[in-house]
Design a protein around this motif. Sequence first.
Motif, mmCIF file in Angstrom:
data_model
loop_
_atom_site.group_PDB
_atom_site.id
_atom_site.type_symbol
_atom_site.label_atom_id
_atom_site.label_comp_id
_atom_site.label_asym_id
_atom_site.label_seq_id
_atom_site.Cartn_x
_atom_site.Cartn_y
_atom_site.Cartn_z
ATOM 1 N N GLY A 26 0.812 -1.208 0.000
ATOM 2 C CA GLY A 26 0.000 0.000 0.000
ATOM 3 C C GLY A 26 0.842 1.254 0.000
ATOM 4 N N GLN A 27 1.909 1.261 0.786
ATOM 5 C CA GLN A 27 2.783 2.427 0.832
ATOM 6 C C GLN A 27 3.513 2.629 -0.496
ATOM 7 O OE1 GLN A 27 5.089 1.457 4.314
ATOM 8 N NE2 GLN A 27 3.643 2.455 5.700
ATOM 9 N N GLU A 28 3.853 1.533 -1.168
ATOM 10 C CA GLU A 28 4.490 1.666 -2.473
ATOM 11 C C GLU A 28 3.526 2.277 -3.483
ATOM 12 O OE1 GLU A 28 7.325 1.651 -5.453
ATOM 13 O OE2 GLU A 28 7.538 1.436 -3.287
ATOM 14 N N ALA A 29 2.243 1.905 -3.403
ATOM 15 C CA ALA A 29 1.241 2.515 -4.286
ATOM 16 C C ALA A 29 1.161 4.018 -4.056
ATOM 17 C CB ALA A 29 -0.124 1.867 -4.056
ATOM 18 N N VAL A 30 1.236 4.445 -2.786
ATOM 19 C CA VAL A 30 1.237 5.874 -2.484
ATOM 20 C C VAL A 30 2.494 6.520 -3.048
ATOM 21 C CG1 VAL A 30 1.248 7.603 -0.648
ATOM 22 C CG2 VAL A 30 -0.189 5.564 -0.423
ATOM 23 N N ALA A 31 3.632 5.863 -2.882
ATOM 24 C CA ALA A 31 4.896 6.415 -3.367
ATOM 25 C C ALA A 31 4.875 6.606 -4.879
ATOM 26 C CB ALA A 31 6.055 5.500 -2.968
ATOM 27 N N GLN A 32 4.198 5.710 -5.589
ATOM 28 C CA GLN A 32 4.093 5.823 -7.031
ATOM 29 C C GLN A 32 3.128 6.939 -7.448
ATOM 30 O OE1 GLN A 32 6.038 4.155 -9.228
ATOM 31 N NE2 GLN A 32 7.053 3.347 -7.397
ATOM 32 N N GLY A 33 2.290 7.381 -6.501
ATOM 33 C CA GLY A 33 1.378 8.494 -6.750
ATOM 34 C C GLY A 33 -0.059 8.045 -6.922
ATOM 35 N N LEU A 34 -0.939 8.541 -6.045
ATOM 36 C CA LEU A 34 -2.370 8.297 -6.177
ATOM 37 C C LEU A 34 -3.010 9.469 -6.912
ATOM 38 C CD1 LEU A 34 -3.241 6.929 -2.598
ATOM 39 C CD2 LEU A 34 -2.359 5.694 -4.588
ATOM 40 N N ASP A 35 -4.269 9.299 -7.258
ATOM 41 C CA ASP A 35 -4.996 10.363 -7.955
ATOM 42 C C ASP A 35 -6.336 10.591 -7.264
ATOM 43 O OD1 ASP A 35 -5.637 12.298 -9.844
ATOM 44 O OD2 ASP A 35 -6.513 10.844 -11.239
ATOM 45 N N ILE A 36 -6.267 10.882 -5.960
ATOM 46 C CA ILE A 36 -7.486 11.165 -5.202
ATOM 47 C C ILE A 36 -8.019 12.527 -5.640
ATOM 48 C CG2 ILE A 36 -8.447 11.544 -2.902
ATOM 49 C CD1 ILE A 36 -6.290 9.676 -1.819
ATOM 50 N N ARG A 37 -9.250 12.541 -6.062
ATOM 51 C CA ARG A 37 -9.814 13.769 -6.632
ATOM 52 C C ARG A 37 -10.465 14.664 -5.592
ATOM 53 N NH1 ARG A 37 -12.560 10.828 -11.974
ATOM 54 N NH2 ARG A 37 -10.628 9.780 -12.627
ATOM 55 N N GLU A 38 -10.793 14.106 -4.452
ATOM 56 C CA GLU A 38 -11.442 14.885 -3.409
ATOM 57 C C GLU A 38 -10.385 15.595 -2.555
ATOM 58 O OE1 GLU A 38 -13.846 11.700 -4.917
ATOM 59 O OE2 GLU A 38 -11.947 11.567 -3.815
ATOM 60 N N PRO A 39 -10.745 16.694 -1.900
ATOM 61 C CA PRO A 39 -9.792 17.373 -1.012
ATOM 62 C C PRO A 39 -9.422 16.484 0.173
ATOM 63 C CG PRO A 39 -11.997 18.320 -0.798
ATOM 64 C CD PRO A 39 -12.043 17.400 -1.976
ATOM 65 N N VAL A 40 -8.152 16.536 0.543
ATOM 66 C CA VAL A 40 -7.633 15.691 1.619
ATOM 67 C C VAL A 40 -6.978 16.567 2.679
ATOM 68 C CG1 VAL A 40 -6.108 13.773 2.210
ATOM 69 C CG2 VAL A 40 -7.166 13.860 -0.069
ATOM 70 N N LEU A 41 -7.325 16.332 3.926
ATOM 71 C CA LEU A 41 -6.631 16.959 5.051
ATOM 72 C C LEU A 41 -5.719 15.906 5.676
ATOM 73 C CD1 LEU A 41 -6.191 19.207 7.201
ATOM 74 C CD2 LEU A 41 -8.123 18.213 8.457
ATOM 75 N N VAL A 42 -4.453 16.249 5.856
ATOM 76 C CA VAL A 42 -3.499 15.380 6.548
ATOM 77 C C VAL A 42 -3.010 16.128 7.780
ATOM 78 C CG1 VAL A 42 -1.278 14.207 6.442
ATOM 79 C CG2 VAL A 42 -2.792 14.195 4.444
ATOM 80 N N GLN A 43 -3.364 15.636 8.956
ATOM 81 C CA GLN A 43 -2.934 16.239 10.211
ATOM 82 C C GLN A 43 -1.874 15.353 10.864
ATOM 83 O OE1 GLN A 43 -7.213 16.767 11.672
ATOM 84 N NE2 GLN A 43 -6.245 18.616 12.505
ATOM 85 N N ILE A 44 -0.790 15.963 11.287
ATOM 86 C CA ILE A 44 0.293 15.230 11.924
ATOM 87 C C ILE A 44 0.836 16.050 13.087
ATOM 88 C CG2 ILE A 44 1.018 13.901 9.896
ATOM 89 C CD1 ILE A 44 3.144 16.021 9.356
#
Length: 328
Positions: free
Chosen positions: A236-254
């Motif tokens: 799953g992390q490799e798929a993210v590293a290759q780049g996703l195409d999420i079309r909706e707005p995303v909030l990432v809180q850390i």
Amino acid sequence: MEWGEWHRDILGPGFQQLALPLAGGQRATLVRCDAVPEPQRTPGGESFLRDTAVLYLHGWSDYFFNRRLARLWKDFGAQFYALDLRDYGRNLRPGDPEQKPGYIDDLAAYDEEVEAALAVISEENPGARTVLAAHSTGGLIAALWANRNPGRLAALALNAPWLEFQFSTAARRITTPFLGGSKRKERAPRALPLVIPNFYVQAASENHGAPPWDLVLKPPNGFPVYGQWLRAIFDGQEAVAQGLDIREPVLVQIAMESFRATSYTTKMAHSDIVLNVDRIARRAESLGRETVLARVPRAVHDVFLSDRAAFDVAAGQLRRFARGYIAD
């Protein structure tokens, strides 16, 4: 579809649970927050998310227990639901030697319970916008699901999503071929010889007086770690590293910073001691078209389990994102 009946949840008044039967005799559990049983509202709370339903996914070795987070979304005006995935939390069978808590060899298998939960939510809230909120491993699951299902969400709200291995991308890629998983099903699952310290419990005790969760459902040293499970995470992390195409707005809180040590120190109560937040911040750019990154000073790994001051900062960030990207 016909579902069973809602029953009172382990979180007490204001919460209900519904069993979701899955294939192979498995089950997931959907939790619903029906009310805000505290007389006071969160700072600045007002109902601006009408016609919105939120589905929350928990992290690894975890389950849903955060009443404060549920009440925050309810204060915004949203209908709040949370999903305990198969072999987690409310679905654990104490004493069953066949159950492997938290185990899966393909993250896409969770689509079954996510779809079942969304069907219930849609039935109860016809026409409502759907927001997928998630923490840690749940954040990785949610991001991959959203990428495979464009156009079905209004937004994603991710809390310290496990988008990259905490040590390094190189270490993940080097390790992956040596792990079992969906590509090597002939190998029986075997727990890795890993020992997870209970520092997270100690940090929660420092911030809240005691851990705000059931130590049986969320054990101090976590679940056993299986090679096939870790392979699924790395895929799953490799798929993210290759780049996703999420079309909706995303909030990432850390959290603002990560911290590691070999023995407990009070700094662990105000840092992410699980993931490398700088790696997560960099990987967030790979999620899709519109991502908002928000850091929370003095927050722990689950930013909404931080002390009250950090929680209020995180709540303000979430409120601004919801007003700007979700509300009409």
